[in-house]
Scaffold this active site. Structure first.
Site, PDB file in Angstrom:
ATOM      1  N   GLY A 197      -2.493 -19.022  25.225  1.00 40.04           N
ATOM      2  CA  GLY A 197      -2.838 -19.757  24.001  1.00 40.04           C
ATOM      3  C   GLY A 197      -1.601 -20.246  23.276  1.00 40.04           C
ATOM      4  O   GLY A 197      -0.759 -19.459  22.857  1.00 40.04           O
ATOM      5  N   GLY A 242      -1.500 -21.958  20.328  1.00 38.85           N
ATOM      6  CA  GLY A 242      -1.854 -22.384  18.965  1.00 38.85           C
ATOM      7  C   GLY A 242      -0.818 -21.860  17.980  1.00 38.85           C
ATOM      8  O   GLY A 242       0.321 -21.572  18.339  1.00 38.85           O
ATOM      9  N   VAL A 294      -7.339 -20.050  31.449  1.00 41.69           N
ATOM     10  CA  VAL A 294      -7.387 -18.655  31.896  1.00 41.69           C
ATOM     11  C   VAL A 294      -8.855 -18.217  31.862  1.00 41.69           C
ATOM     12  O   VAL A 294      -9.540 -18.432  30.862  1.00 41.69           O
ATOM     13  CB  VAL A 294      -6.526 -17.768  30.967  1.00 41.69           C
ATOM     14  CG1 VAL A 294      -6.718 -16.294  31.282  1.00 41.69           C
ATOM     15  CG2 VAL A 294      -5.069 -18.173  31.075  1.00 41.69           C
ATOM     16  N   GLU A 316     -14.761 -29.315   2.959  1.00 46.09           N
ATOM     17  CA  GLU A 316     -13.819 -30.424   3.185  1.00 46.09           C
ATOM     18  C   GLU A 316     -14.504 -31.571   3.923  1.00 46.09           C
ATOM     19  O   GLU A 316     -14.318 -32.736   3.578  1.00 46.09           O
ATOM     20  CB  GLU A 316     -12.588 -29.917   3.953  1.00 46.09           C
ATOM     21  CG  GLU A 316     -11.714 -29.038   3.067  1.00 46.09           C
ATOM     22  CD  GLU A 316     -10.420 -28.552   3.718  1.00 46.09           C
ATOM     23  OE1 GLU A 316     -10.332 -28.552   4.952  1.00 46.09           O
ATOM     24  OE2 GLU A 316      -9.503 -28.170   2.958  1.00 46.09           O
ATOM     25  N   ASP A 368      -6.416 -15.633  15.539  1.00 44.80           N
ATOM     26  CA  ASP A 368      -7.876 -15.611  15.454  1.00 44.80           C
ATOM     27  C   ASP A 368      -8.514 -14.734  16.521  1.00 44.80           C
ATOM     28  O   ASP A 368      -9.697 -14.412  16.432  1.00 44.80           O
ATOM     29  CB  ASP A 368      -8.425 -17.035  15.672  1.00 44.80           C
ATOM     30  CG  ASP A 368      -8.393 -17.873  14.416  1.00 44.80           C
ATOM     31  OD1 ASP A 368      -7.726 -17.475  13.443  1.00 44.80           O
ATOM     32  OD2 ASP A 368      -9.039 -18.941  14.414  1.00 44.80           O
TER      33      ASP A 368
HETATM   34  C1  LIG Z   1     -11.761 -27.076  11.038  1.00 46.11           C
HETATM   35  C2  LIG Z   1     -10.797 -25.959  10.677  1.00 46.11           C
HETATM   36  C3  LIG Z   1     -10.073 -26.001   9.483  1.00 46.11           C
HETATM   37  C4  LIG Z   1      -9.158 -24.998   9.179  1.00 46.11           C
HETATM   38  N1  LIG Z   1      -8.451 -25.067   8.002  1.00 46.11           N
HETATM   39  C5  LIG Z   1      -7.514 -24.132   7.726  1.00 46.11           C
HETATM   40  C6  LIG Z   1      -6.700 -24.224   6.566  1.00 46.11           C
HETATM   41  O1  LIG Z   1      -6.856 -25.150   5.752  1.00 46.11           O
HETATM   42  N2  LIG Z   1      -5.760 -23.270   6.358  1.00 46.11           N
HETATM   43  C7  LIG Z   1      -5.572 -22.237   7.235  1.00 46.11           C
HETATM   44  O2  LIG Z   1      -4.682 -21.402   7.027  1.00 46.11           O
HETATM   45  N3  LIG Z   1      -6.321 -22.128   8.342  1.00 46.11           N
HETATM   46  C8  LIG Z   1      -7.283 -23.031   8.608  1.00 46.11           C
HETATM   47  N4  LIG Z   1      -8.034 -22.935   9.740  1.00 46.11           N
HETATM   48  C9  LIG Z   1      -7.846 -21.768  10.619  1.00 46.11           C
HETATM   49  C10 LIG Z   1      -6.646 -21.939  11.525  1.00 46.11           C
HETATM   50  O3  LIG Z   1      -6.640 -23.215  12.104  1.00 46.11           O
HETATM   51  C11 LIG Z   1      -6.713 -20.849  12.589  1.00 46.11           C
HETATM   52  O4  LIG Z   1      -6.727 -19.603  11.940  1.00 46.11           O
HETATM   53  C12 LIG Z   1      -5.519 -20.920  13.537  1.00 46.11           C
HETATM   54  O5  LIG Z   1      -5.569 -22.118  14.269  1.00 46.11           O
HETATM   55  C13 LIG Z   1      -5.548 -19.738  14.494  1.00 46.11           C
HETATM   56  O6  LIG Z   1      -4.443 -19.838  15.331  1.00 46.11           O
HETATM   57  P1  LIG Z   1      -4.491 -19.188  16.783  1.00 46.11           P
HETATM   58  O7  LIG Z   1      -3.172 -19.453  17.411  1.00 46.11           O
HETATM   59  O8  LIG Z   1      -4.989 -17.813  16.700  1.00 46.11           O
HETATM   60  O9  LIG Z   1      -5.615 -20.022  17.538  1.00 46.11           O
HETATM   61  P2  LIG Z   1      -5.634 -21.569  17.887  1.00 46.11           P
HETATM   62  O10 LIG Z   1      -4.790 -22.341  16.970  1.00 46.11           O
HETATM   63  O11 LIG Z   1      -7.080 -21.924  17.993  1.00 46.11           O
HETATM   64  O12 LIG Z   1      -4.970 -21.608  19.331  1.00 46.11           O
HETATM   65  C14 LIG Z   1      -5.602 -21.025  20.441  1.00 46.11           C
HETATM   66  C15 LIG Z   1      -5.111 -21.733  21.673  1.00 46.11           C
HETATM   67  O13 LIG Z   1      -5.624 -21.054  22.813  1.00 46.11           O
HETATM   68  C16 LIG Z   1      -6.011 -21.991  23.796  1.00 46.11           C
HETATM   69  N5  LIG Z   1      -7.024 -21.358  24.639  1.00 46.11           N
HETATM   70  C17 LIG Z   1      -8.229 -20.869  24.270  1.00 46.11           C
HETATM   71  N6  LIG Z   1      -8.866 -20.335  25.330  1.00 46.11           N
HETATM   72  C18 LIG Z   1      -8.045 -20.501  26.386  1.00 46.11           C
HETATM   73  C19 LIG Z   1      -8.156 -20.163  27.758  1.00 46.11           C
HETATM   74  N7  LIG Z   1      -9.233 -19.546  28.251  1.00 46.11           N
HETATM   75  N8  LIG Z   1      -7.128 -20.493  28.583  1.00 46.11           N
HETATM   76  C20 LIG Z   1      -6.033 -21.133  28.103  1.00 46.11           C
HETATM   77  N9  LIG Z   1      -5.879 -21.471  26.807  1.00 46.11           N
HETATM   78  C21 LIG Z   1      -6.872 -21.152  25.957  1.00 46.11           C
HETATM   79  C22 LIG Z   1      -6.533 -23.165  22.987  1.00 46.11           C
HETATM   80  O14 LIG Z   1      -6.470 -24.369  23.736  1.00 46.11           O
HETATM   81  C23 LIG Z   1      -5.584 -23.171  21.790  1.00 46.11           C
HETATM   82  O15 LIG Z   1      -4.483 -24.008  21.999  1.00 46.11           O
HETATM   83  C24 LIG Z   1      -8.964 -23.925  10.078  1.00 46.11           C
HETATM   84  C25 LIG Z   1      -9.696 -23.881  11.261  1.00 46.11           C
HETATM   85  C26 LIG Z   1     -10.595 -24.888  11.575  1.00 46.11           C
HETATM   86  C27 LIG Z   1     -11.362 -24.833  12.867  1.00 46.11           C
END
Ligand SMILES: Cc1cc2nc3c(=O)[nH]c(=O)nc-3n(C[C@H](O)[C@H](O)[C@H](O)COP(=O)(O)OP(=O)(O)OC[C@H]3O[C@@H](n4cnc5c(N)ncnc54)[C@H](O)[C@@H]3O)c2cc1C
Length: 440
Positions: free
Chosen positions: A17, A19, A86, A177, A312
């Site tokens: 991931g 992100g 994955v 939003e 997340d």
């Molecule tokens: C519409 C929306 C609005 C938001 N607004 C806000 C805000 O205003 N402020 C704030 O703080 N937070 C906000 N959030 C929350 C914030 O975006 C998330 O908490 C943050 O993106 C989490 O980061 P992460 O790295 O855990 O996951 P992510 O950013 O989701 O990254 C996960 C990554 O894992 C990859 N992945 C998933 N499954 C697999 C797999 N099986 N194999 C390979 N890769 C995989 C995905 O492609 C992705 O790139 C918002 C979320 C959404 C959906």
């Protein structure tokens, strides 16, 4: 292995991931020459989820909010990015397997696969609604909205079949939003109709934007003052609030609410909840709330060696012992803390506990309207000042200077009466609607 690395001492870290969590972890680790990192993501970009709704409502273009992972890590020759999905993980051996059966094994494994929509078993919701968790979702939704405007302009009788009814499920920050942006978008379409004589036959007045939530207020995590302000701003934008009401069923041409109301619509946007990404089903361990991995204070997974879960995808406990919310700031900070702990592990030193630095929460309602609660003590801002703060904070979080400038140009263009609604409908499948498929 990159130049200068000693194969006998270099540790391999596999990150699933790219992100907020995974990318920040990779960047911080990469500064250390004694590690090599394999970053696996099903996309070759990082998507900036907080701005997805702006792509869906044609304020920003997709490339304003998605950033190539290789470019983001170009300065680090010890990072290898592989675009792949994955499908399963053996946590005991820290081995992940992709869709093609290839395996990646690390001395350390970091799982940061993010979230997906949680439909809570609502009949028809998975098939007939539009979640908003990826760039793909945002582009699909944008085309669907444009398809509705084009269809209703071509044939005004479709308004009675719900062409201009947009139902948003969930009145948290995402739902609020989107609803506010929709309100601004329909008002812009109305202005165009009058000013430019464009969309000549579009009966905008016949449309409805409905925001539905089982709770009794919008923006439940905010103060009651912010909730009252947000509700007022939404209503000024023509958004109808259906609070204390759940969505019971989503059909291809309608929704049914828990109070029995049936609303014709072909655009239901699901912002009603989230759970861990689907990879969580194939971990071979019992997961916690929302399918997320329960982690210890140092972000490691209990009972395993060298396995971390972040962002997340993890239940990370805050100071009060409750799981922290799924926020970009939690993910970013957990990514950096995990990198630090892996380096401490390698150095044979004790790991540190994760302490979340709460910078506050904010939500945009629309032009000149936002709410913000800044810092741990929740200093409240509203209106134009919160709107400006929202723009500044979100631009600052974008990955590159170029992205920040591009976003500001688009926002200024939109603010000063630019081209919203002139967006192109590039996913023609969203135009294929059976307007008669909703007979009782
Ligand atoms: C519409 C929306 C609005 C938001 N607004 C806000 C805000 O205003 N402020 C704030 O703080 N937070 C906000 N959030 C929350 C914030 O975006 C998330 O908490 C943050 O993106 C989490 O980061 P992460 O790295 O855990 O996951 P992510 O950013 O989701 O990254 C996960 C990554 O894992 C990859 N992945 C998933 N499954 C697999 C797999 N099986 N194999 C390979 N890769 C995989 C995905 O492609 C992705 O790139 C918002 C979320 C959404 C959906």
């Amino acid at each position: 292995m990159s130049i200068g690395q000693n194969p006998n001492t270099v540790k391999h870290i596999v990150i699933v991931g790219g992100g907020f969590a995974g990318l920040n972890c990779a960047r911080k680790l990469a500064a250390n020459p004694n590690v090599r990192i394999t970053l696996l993501d099903k996309n070759n970009y990082q998507q900036f989820q907080p701005l997805l709704y702006q792509v869906a409502t044609a304020i920003l273009a997709p490339d304003n909010i998605a950033f190539n992972l290789r470019a983001a890590l170009r300065a680090h020759p010890n990072v290898d990015v592989k675009m792949t999905e994955v499908v399963s993980i053996d946590l005991n051996t820290r081995t992940v397997e992709n869709v093609d059966g290839q395996q990646y094994q690390g001395d350390f494994l970091v799982v940061a696969a993010g979230s997906q929509a949680n439909f809570f078993g609502t009949p028809g919701a998975d098939k007939n609604s539009y979640p908003l968790y990826s760039l793909h979702d945002a582009e699909r939704l944008r085309s669907r909205i444009l398809a509705m405007l084009e269809s209703a302009d071509r044939d005004p009788s479709l308004v009675t079949k719900g062409a201009l009814n947009f139902v948003i499920v969930g009145a948290g920050p995402t739902g609020t939003e989107i609803a506010g942006a929709f309100g601004d978008m329909l008002q812009a379409a109305l202005k165009k109709k009058i000013r430019d004589r464009s969309y000549k036959d579009l009966a905008v007045d016949g449309g409805q934007i409905l925001l539905v939530d089982g709770g009794h207020a919008v923006l439940i995590a905010f103060s009651s003052k912010a909730q009252t302000y947000a509700a007022k701003m939404l209503e000024e934008r023509g958004v109808k609030l259906h609070l204390g009401t759940r969505v019971k069923e989503v059909g291809s041409g309608h929704v049914v609410l828990s109070d029995g109301t049936r609303i014709p619509t072909h655009t239901v946007i699901w912002a009603g909840g989230l759970k861990a990404a689907s990879l969580s089903d194939n971990l071979g361990i019992k997961t916690g709330q929302g399918g997320r991995i329960d982690v210890q204070a140092d972000l490691t997974v209990p009972g395993l060696t060298g396995v971390y879960a972040l962002g997340d995808f993890a239940n990370i406990l805050g100071k009060d012992g409750k799981p922290l919310p799924q926020l970009g700031s939690v993910a970013e900070q957990s990514g950096k803390c995990c990198a630090k702990n892996i380096l401490l592990d390698i150095a044979g030193k004790p790991r540190e506990s994760f302490h979340y630095l709460d910078k506050g929460i904010m939500a945009m309602i629309g032009r000149n309207s936002a709410v913000a609660e800044v810092g741990e003590h929740r200093h409240e801002l509203q209106g134009a000042i919160a709107f400006a703060a929202w723009l500044g904070v979100h631009a600052a979080l974008l990955i590159s200077t170029r992205a920040k400038i591009a976003a500001f140009v688009e926002w200024a263009w939109d603010y000063f009466g630019g081209a919203r609604g002139d967006a192109i409908l590039d996913r023609s499948e969203e135009l294929q609607i059976n307007w008669n498929d909703d007979r009782k």
